[in-house]
Design a protein around this motif. Structure first.
Motif, PDB file in Angstrom:
ATOM      1  N   ALA A 185       0.978  -1.175  -0.005  1.00  0.00           N
ATOM      2  CA  ALA A 185       0.085  -0.372   0.094  1.00  0.00           C
ATOM      3  C   ALA A 185       0.693   1.459   0.077  1.00  0.00           C
ATOM      4  CB  ALA A 185      -0.520  -0.377   1.684  1.00  0.00           C
ATOM      5  N   SER A 186       2.056   1.129   0.958  1.00  0.00           N
ATOM      6  CA  SER A 186       3.051   1.982   0.782  1.00  0.00           C
ATOM      7  C   SER A 186       3.422   2.689  -0.238  1.00  0.00           C
ATOM      8  CB  SER A 186       4.547   2.342   1.939  1.00  0.00           C
ATOM      9  OG  SER A 186       3.382   1.739   2.845  1.00  0.00           O
ATOM     10  N   VAL A 187       3.929   1.914  -1.685  1.00  0.00           N
ATOM     11  CA  VAL A 187       3.976   1.822  -2.981  1.00  0.00           C
ATOM     12  C   VAL A 187       2.674   2.697  -3.729  1.00  0.00           C
ATOM     13  CG1 VAL A 187       5.222   0.550  -5.094  1.00  0.00           C
ATOM     14  CG2 VAL A 187       6.250  -0.396  -2.469  1.00  0.00           C
ATOM     15  N   PHE A 188       1.778   2.073  -3.427  1.00  0.00           N
ATOM     16  CA  PHE A 188       0.464   2.052  -4.180  1.00  0.00           C
ATOM     17  C   PHE A 188       0.422   3.838  -4.096  1.00  0.00           C
ATOM     18  CE2 PHE A 188      -1.048  -2.411  -4.057  1.00  0.00           C
ATOM     19  CZ  PHE A 188      -0.633  -2.514  -5.997  1.00  0.00           C
ATOM     20  N   PHE A 189       0.331   3.884  -2.825  1.00  0.00           N
ATOM     21  CA  PHE A 189      -0.013   5.881  -2.330  1.00  0.00           C
ATOM     22  C   PHE A 189       1.116   6.377  -2.494  1.00  0.00           C
ATOM     23  CE2 PHE A 189      -3.631   2.596  -0.277  1.00  0.00           C
ATOM     24  CZ  PHE A 189      -4.269   2.809  -1.587  1.00  0.00           C
ATOM     25  N   ARG A 190       2.442   5.793  -2.946  1.00  0.00           N
ATOM     26  CA  ARG A 190       3.389   6.562  -2.858  1.00  0.00           C
ATOM     27  C   ARG A 190       3.720   7.474  -2.262  1.00  0.00           C
ATOM     28  NH1 ARG A 190       4.853   7.452  -9.213  1.00  0.00           N
ATOM     29  NH2 ARG A 190       3.256   5.349  -9.732  1.00  0.00           N
ATOM     30  N   ALA A 191       3.836   6.966  -0.514  1.00  0.00           N
ATOM     31  CA  ALA A 191       4.471   7.155   0.700  1.00  0.00           C
ATOM     32  C   ALA A 191       5.710   8.030   0.451  1.00  0.00           C
ATOM     33  CB  ALA A 191       4.886   6.391   1.362  1.00  0.00           C
ATOM     34  N   LYS A 192       6.152   8.822   0.745  1.00  0.00           N
ATOM     35  CA  LYS A 192       7.361   9.613   0.556  1.00  0.00           C
ATOM     36  C   LYS A 192       8.226   8.774   0.554  1.00  0.00           C
ATOM     37  CE  LYS A 192      10.070  13.983   1.117  1.00  0.00           C
ATOM     38  NZ  LYS A 192       9.239  15.379   2.365  1.00  0.00           N
ATOM     39  N   TRP A 193       8.606   8.571   2.088  1.00  0.00           N
ATOM     40  CA  TRP A 193       9.344   7.599   2.897  1.00  0.00           C
ATOM     41  C   TRP A 193      10.022   6.018   1.911  1.00  0.00           C
ATOM     42  CZ3 TRP A 193       8.193   2.395   4.693  1.00  0.00           C
ATOM     43  CH2 TRP A 193       6.899   2.535   5.053  1.00  0.00           C
ATOM     44  N   VAL A 220      15.152   2.776  -9.546  1.00  0.00           N
ATOM     45  CA  VAL A 220      14.639   2.152  -9.906  1.00  0.00           C
ATOM     46  C   VAL A 220      13.897   2.788 -10.980  1.00  0.00           C
ATOM     47  CG1 VAL A 220      11.701   0.504  -8.627  1.00  0.00           C
ATOM     48  CG2 VAL A 220      14.349   0.708  -7.545  1.00  0.00           C
ATOM     49  N   PRO A 221      13.070   2.565 -11.708  1.00  0.00           N
ATOM     50  CA  PRO A 221      12.321   3.607 -12.464  1.00  0.00           C
ATOM     51  C   PRO A 221      10.734   2.963 -12.286  1.00  0.00           C
ATOM     52  CG  PRO A 221      13.614   0.929 -13.777  1.00  0.00           C
ATOM     53  CD  PRO A 221      13.490   1.263 -12.660  1.00  0.00           C
ATOM     54  N   GLN A 222      10.035   4.200 -12.601  1.00  0.00           N
ATOM     55  CA  GLN A 222       8.990   4.486 -11.240  1.00  0.00           C
ATOM     56  C   GLN A 222       8.099   3.753 -12.165  1.00  0.00           C
ATOM     57  OE1 GLN A 222       8.092   8.553 -11.805  1.00  0.00           O
ATOM     58  NE2 GLN A 222       7.469   8.957  -9.792  1.00  0.00           N
ATOM     59  N   SER A 223       8.070   3.066 -13.605  1.00  0.00           N
ATOM     60  CA  SER A 223       7.179   2.354 -14.183  1.00  0.00           C
ATOM     61  C   SER A 223       7.423   1.334 -13.295  1.00  0.00           C
ATOM     62  CB  SER A 223       7.531   1.948 -16.021  1.00  0.00           C
ATOM     63  OG  SER A 223       8.560   1.532 -16.331  1.00  0.00           O
ATOM     64  N   TRP A 224       8.274   0.967 -13.357  1.00  0.00           N
ATOM     65  CA  TRP A 224       8.383  -0.430 -11.695  1.00  0.00           C
ATOM     66  C   TRP A 224       7.372  -0.532 -10.229  1.00  0.00           C
ATOM     67  CZ3 TRP A 224      13.583  -3.126 -11.673  1.00  0.00           C
ATOM     68  CH2 TRP A 224      14.240  -3.319 -12.920  1.00  0.00           C
ATOM     69  N   TRP A 225       6.921   0.420 -10.174  1.00  0.00           N
ATOM     70  CA  TRP A 225       6.282   0.509  -8.489  1.00  0.00           C
ATOM     71  C   TRP A 225       5.124   0.432  -8.969  1.00  0.00           C
ATOM     72  CZ3 TRP A 225       7.824   6.500  -7.135  1.00  0.00           C
ATOM     73  CH2 TRP A 225       9.182   7.172  -7.109  1.00  0.00           C
ATOM     74  N   PRO A 226       4.611   0.126  -9.278  1.00  0.00           N
ATOM     75  CA  PRO A 226       3.197  -0.232  -9.326  1.00  0.00           C
ATOM     76  C   PRO A 226       3.321  -1.893  -9.522  1.00  0.00           C
ATOM     77  CG  PRO A 226       2.637   1.777 -11.157  1.00  0.00           C
ATOM     78  CD  PRO A 226       4.163   1.244 -11.247  1.00  0.00           C
ATOM     79  N   TRP A 227       4.827  -2.413 -10.666  1.00  0.00           N
ATOM     80  CA  TRP A 227       4.538  -3.887 -10.149  1.00  0.00           C
ATOM     81  C   TRP A 227       5.227  -4.496  -9.268  1.00  0.00           C
ATOM     82  CZ3 TRP A 227       2.487  -6.133 -14.147  1.00  0.00           C
ATOM     83  CH2 TRP A 227       1.629  -5.249 -15.578  1.00  0.00           C
ATOM     84  N   LEU A 228       5.878  -3.389  -8.512  1.00  0.00           N
ATOM     85  CA  LEU A 228       6.364  -4.181  -7.336  1.00  0.00           C
ATOM     86  C   LEU A 228       5.382  -4.170  -5.773  1.00  0.00           C
ATOM     87  CD1 LEU A 228      10.140  -1.675  -7.567  1.00  0.00           C
ATOM     88  CD2 LEU A 228       9.234  -4.316  -7.597  1.00  0.00           C
ATOM     89  N   GLY A 229       4.668  -3.038  -6.093  1.00  0.00           N
ATOM     90  CA  GLY A 229       3.574  -2.711  -5.271  1.00  0.00           C
ATOM     91  C   GLY A 229       2.611  -4.049  -6.036  1.00  0.00           C
ATOM     92  N   ALA A 230       2.245  -4.741  -6.859  1.00  0.00           N
ATOM     93  CA  ALA A 230       1.331  -5.721  -6.808  1.00  0.00           C
ATOM     94  C   ALA A 230       2.101  -7.515  -6.213  1.00  0.00           C
ATOM     95  CB  ALA A 230       1.374  -5.777  -8.105  1.00  0.00           C
ATOM     96  N   ALA A 231       3.072  -7.508  -6.623  1.00  0.00           N
ATOM     97  CA  ALA A 231       4.258  -8.382  -6.206  1.00  0.00           C
ATOM     98  C   ALA A 231       3.669  -8.730  -4.513  1.00  0.00           C
ATOM     99  CB  ALA A 231       5.504  -8.446  -6.959  1.00  0.00           C
ATOM    100  N   LYS A 232       4.148  -7.748  -3.883  1.00  0.00           N
ATOM    101  CA  LYS A 232       3.664  -7.373  -2.876  1.00  0.00           C
ATOM    102  C   LYS A 232       2.589  -7.581  -2.224  1.00  0.00           C
ATOM    103  CE  LYS A 232       6.543  -4.064  -1.882  1.00  0.00           C
ATOM    104  NZ  LYS A 232       7.100  -2.651  -1.093  1.00  0.00           N
ATOM    105  N   ALA A 233       1.119  -6.988  -3.056  1.00  0.00           N
ATOM    106  CA  ALA A 233       0.317  -7.618  -2.563  1.00  0.00           C
ATOM    107  C   ALA A 233      -0.352  -9.246  -2.452  1.00  0.00           C
ATOM    108  CB  ALA A 233      -0.259  -6.222  -3.519  1.00  0.00           C
TER     109      ALA A 233
END
Length: 115
Positions: A21-29, A39-52
């Motif tokens: 959720a912290s990745v999905f909501f782009r928590a500053k920390w 880490v490319p921004q285009s990867w962030w949703p995929w990283l969050g999805a993998a954790k979810a």
């Protein structure tokens, strides 16, 4: 199935879900270090999805153990990759963060094999 196993597994799923959720909501920390690690921004949703997906798999594993084992292994590999990313970025003081999230996953896996 022991109470300890259930508690550790739910804790691992909750921590991993919070991390997703912290990745999905782009928590500053969370996202500032990701940017610092290149880490490319285009990867962030995929990283969050993998954790979810891993968090959901841990919970599903309480009912279908093989799913939990596979989710746990996937999450251990995910967090190992996070440690490698931190080391490659030479942000050595950030190494404990992925390890804190990996620890209950490893615990859940270990308890699952002994149950």
């Amino acid at each position: 199935m022991s109470t300890t196993y259930v508690v550790v597994t739910v804790l691992a799923a909750a921590m991993t879900g919070f991390s997703a959720a912290s990745v999905f909501f782009r928590a500053k920390w969370v996202v500032e270090p990701l940017a610092d690690y290149s880490v490319p921004q285009s990867w962030w949703p995929w990283l969050g999805a993998a954790k979810a997906a891993g968090a959901a798999g841990l919970l599903a594993g309480l009912f279908v153990p093989v799913i939990g084992v596979l989710a746990g292994i996937g999450l251990v590999l995910y967090f190992a990759g996070a440690v490698v990313t931190v080391i490659r970025a030479r942000s050595y003081y950030h190494i404990p963060f992925p390890l804190v999230y990996a620890a209950p996953v490893v615990g859940a896996l270990a308890l699952g094999f002994t149950a």
